[in-house]
Write a protein that holds these residues in place. Sequence first.
Motif, PDB file in Angstrom:
ATOM      1  N   GLU B 353       0.814  -1.214   0.000  1.00 42.04           N
ATOM      2  CA  GLU B 353       0.000   0.000   0.000  1.00 42.04           C
ATOM      3  C   GLU B 353       0.845   1.261   0.000  1.00 42.04           C
ATOM      4  O   GLU B 353       0.580   2.190  -0.758  1.00 42.04           O
ATOM      5  N   ILE B 354       1.873   1.278   0.856  1.00 44.19           N
ATOM      6  CA  ILE B 354       2.678   2.505   0.938  1.00 44.19           C
ATOM      7  C   ILE B 354       3.368   2.757  -0.398  1.00 44.19           C
ATOM      8  O   ILE B 354       3.458   3.882  -0.879  1.00 44.19           O
ATOM      9  N   SER B 355       3.821   1.669  -1.018  1.00 42.05           N
ATOM     10  CA  SER B 355       4.544   1.821  -2.267  1.00 42.05           C
ATOM     11  C   SER B 355       3.609   2.312  -3.374  1.00 42.05           C
ATOM     12  O   SER B 355       3.947   3.229  -4.134  1.00 42.05           O
ATOM     13  N   VAL B 356       2.405   1.727  -3.430  1.00 39.55           N
ATOM     14  CA  VAL B 356       1.431   2.141  -4.444  1.00 39.55           C
ATOM     15  C   VAL B 356       1.055   3.607  -4.238  1.00 39.55           C
ATOM     16  O   VAL B 356       1.018   4.406  -5.173  1.00 39.55           O
ATOM     17  N   MET B 357       0.846   3.973  -2.991  1.00 40.18           N
ATOM     18  CA  MET B 357       0.401   5.323  -2.703  1.00 40.18           C
ATOM     19  C   MET B 357       1.468   6.343  -3.110  1.00 40.18           C
ATOM     20  O   MET B 357       1.179   7.326  -3.797  1.00 40.18           O
ATOM     21  N   LEU B 358       2.710   6.086  -2.697  1.00 38.48           N
ATOM     22  CA  LEU B 358       3.757   7.056  -3.013  1.00 38.48           C
ATOM     23  C   LEU B 358       4.058   7.067  -4.512  1.00 38.48           C
ATOM     24  O   LEU B 358       4.396   8.109  -5.062  1.00 38.48           O
ATOM     25  N   THR B 359       3.926   5.909  -5.173  1.00 34.01           N
ATOM     26  CA  THR B 359       4.109   5.893  -6.630  1.00 34.01           C
ATOM     27  C   THR B 359       3.037   6.757  -7.294  1.00 34.01           C
ATOM     28  O   THR B 359       3.328   7.513  -8.219  1.00 34.01           O
ATOM     29  N   TYR B 360       1.809   6.666  -6.783  1.00 30.00           N
ATOM     30  CA  TYR B 360       0.738   7.480  -7.342  1.00 30.00           C
ATOM     31  C   TYR B 360       1.056   8.967  -7.204  1.00 30.00           C
ATOM     32  O   TYR B 360       0.958   9.728  -8.162  1.00 30.00           O
ATOM     33  N   PHE B 361       1.478   9.382  -6.008  1.00 29.63           N
ATOM     34  CA  PHE B 361       1.814  10.791  -5.800  1.00 29.63           C
ATOM     35  C   PHE B 361       2.935  11.223  -6.728  1.00 29.63           C
ATOM     36  O   PHE B 361       2.939  12.324  -7.259  1.00 29.63           O
ATOM     37  N   GLN B 362       3.896  10.308  -6.900  1.00 28.66           N
ATOM     38  CA  GLN B 362       5.040  10.634  -7.755  1.00 28.66           C
ATOM     39  C   GLN B 362       4.593  10.855  -9.201  1.00 28.66           C
ATOM     40  O   GLN B 362       5.026  11.790  -9.857  1.00 28.66           O
TER      41      GLN B 362
END
Lengths: 47, 442
Positions: B353-362
């Motif tokens: 989840e954290i990885s998906v979320m930060l990838t989305y923001f990026q």
Amino acid sequence: MTNKISTAMFFGYLTIGSSLFFTLTGAVGFIASFAFVRIIYGSVKLD
Amino acid sequence: MGFEAEPFSVKHTYEKPYSSSKPVLETCNPGRMKYVTYDDPPQEVRAGEEIIFTYDVLFTPSDIKWASRWDTYLLMTDTQIHWFSIVNSMMIVLFLSGMVGLIMLRTLRRDITKYNSLETPEEQAEEAGWKLVHGDVFRPPTNAGVLCVLVGTGAQVGCMFTITLIFALAGFLSPANRGGLMTASVILYVAMGFVNGYVSGRLYKQVKGMDWRWNTLCAAFAFPSVIFVVFAALNTMIWGQRSSGAVPFGTFFLLIFLWFGVSAPLVFLGSYLGTKAPVSEDPVRTNKIPRQVPKQVWYMANFWQIAVGGVLPFGAIFIELFFILTSLWLHQFYYIFGCLGIVFTILCITCAEISVMLTYFQLVAEDHRWWWRSFFTSGSSALYLFAYGCHYFSTKLEVRPFPLTTHRLCDCPYSYQKGRLTSDCLRNTRYERLTLSAFTIR
């Protein structure tokens, strides 16, 4: 002398454990993001 | 497993003359099916009286399974803290899931509807957000091969851990037999080389890697050799100390054999199948020239994103980590595999989840270099783990000279443990050296 060895043992095994943990958590995050990126770009219409 | 001791007072009689090596008793004689009962005349205490001590052992079968025979002794004394640990992890995962759910369901759906409803080229030229980088997101990153190897290894470790946990939960691996757990992990790690090869080979093909032979070799040997070098160095050191804690020569060569003879061929096989399997086409065509990444705000920099990314996965496990470290270094038994299983599942969900979320923001910030960052975002929790280990070392462990340790180690609450530890201590004394059991709780 022995203290040094015990310390080295602790940090050696800690290093092995952390690097295994690094690949594990990294791979989980990467695979999830990979799937996510494929899904979102697959669902937009492009010329 | 358990026993009851029942005292009897019996005036024993025997066939005279008394032979001290092979006495023949009339009141207690298994050959004549004569056992001590309460009906026997009691022993009187008088001066000059002869006293004969005997014992009977009566074995009664119990319905406790062999694998769970230690459970009575291993009953948790601190259940609360494990529950606290699970609740803590649950909170983190709920918080993250809420965030990710919000993004997925609202923002993302809105984005996609908006993107798909834009008709004219003018409208499309004005659009912003993650769609802009569509020509760049699937461009293979620099050092794609290294990434493939790392992801493959991660998959291998994950499968190994999952299967070991399942075995332990099913009761195949008794916590009383720590060596068994270790052996099972090593064997499963070697067997999961197949997964490593498959995943890294598949991903390598996906990122259009050219030299899959080299990639396979790296998958089979790069990461294991790092582990092996550290392991061999430590082992040589304790060999030098003639400690019994060192891995013997035979086991050492067996490990090398398992690596080259079993693991490597499995990696090759997995890689062969992974490369043969068809990969799905990228959903978007990649542009020839990379798009320029706009200037990012400070908190979108690699450093901050990666540093923040690791906190939550680490936060989900750190209480359980304390027990694992204690069990490994202070010879405590780790047996709450159910808890470990829950925490491990939560860890994986949190990482994803954290990885998906930060990838989305990026991607929203029009930065398309997400490959490596998504790996490091969740992987950085390992750095926190290492730091926690250092903290644990400096506060909880105290390296003491040997005699004190003996005393403390033998001071264990369980008698069977006492037996085992005492023999450990004796062995250590014979070598007159300290092995790694030289830690005590402060």
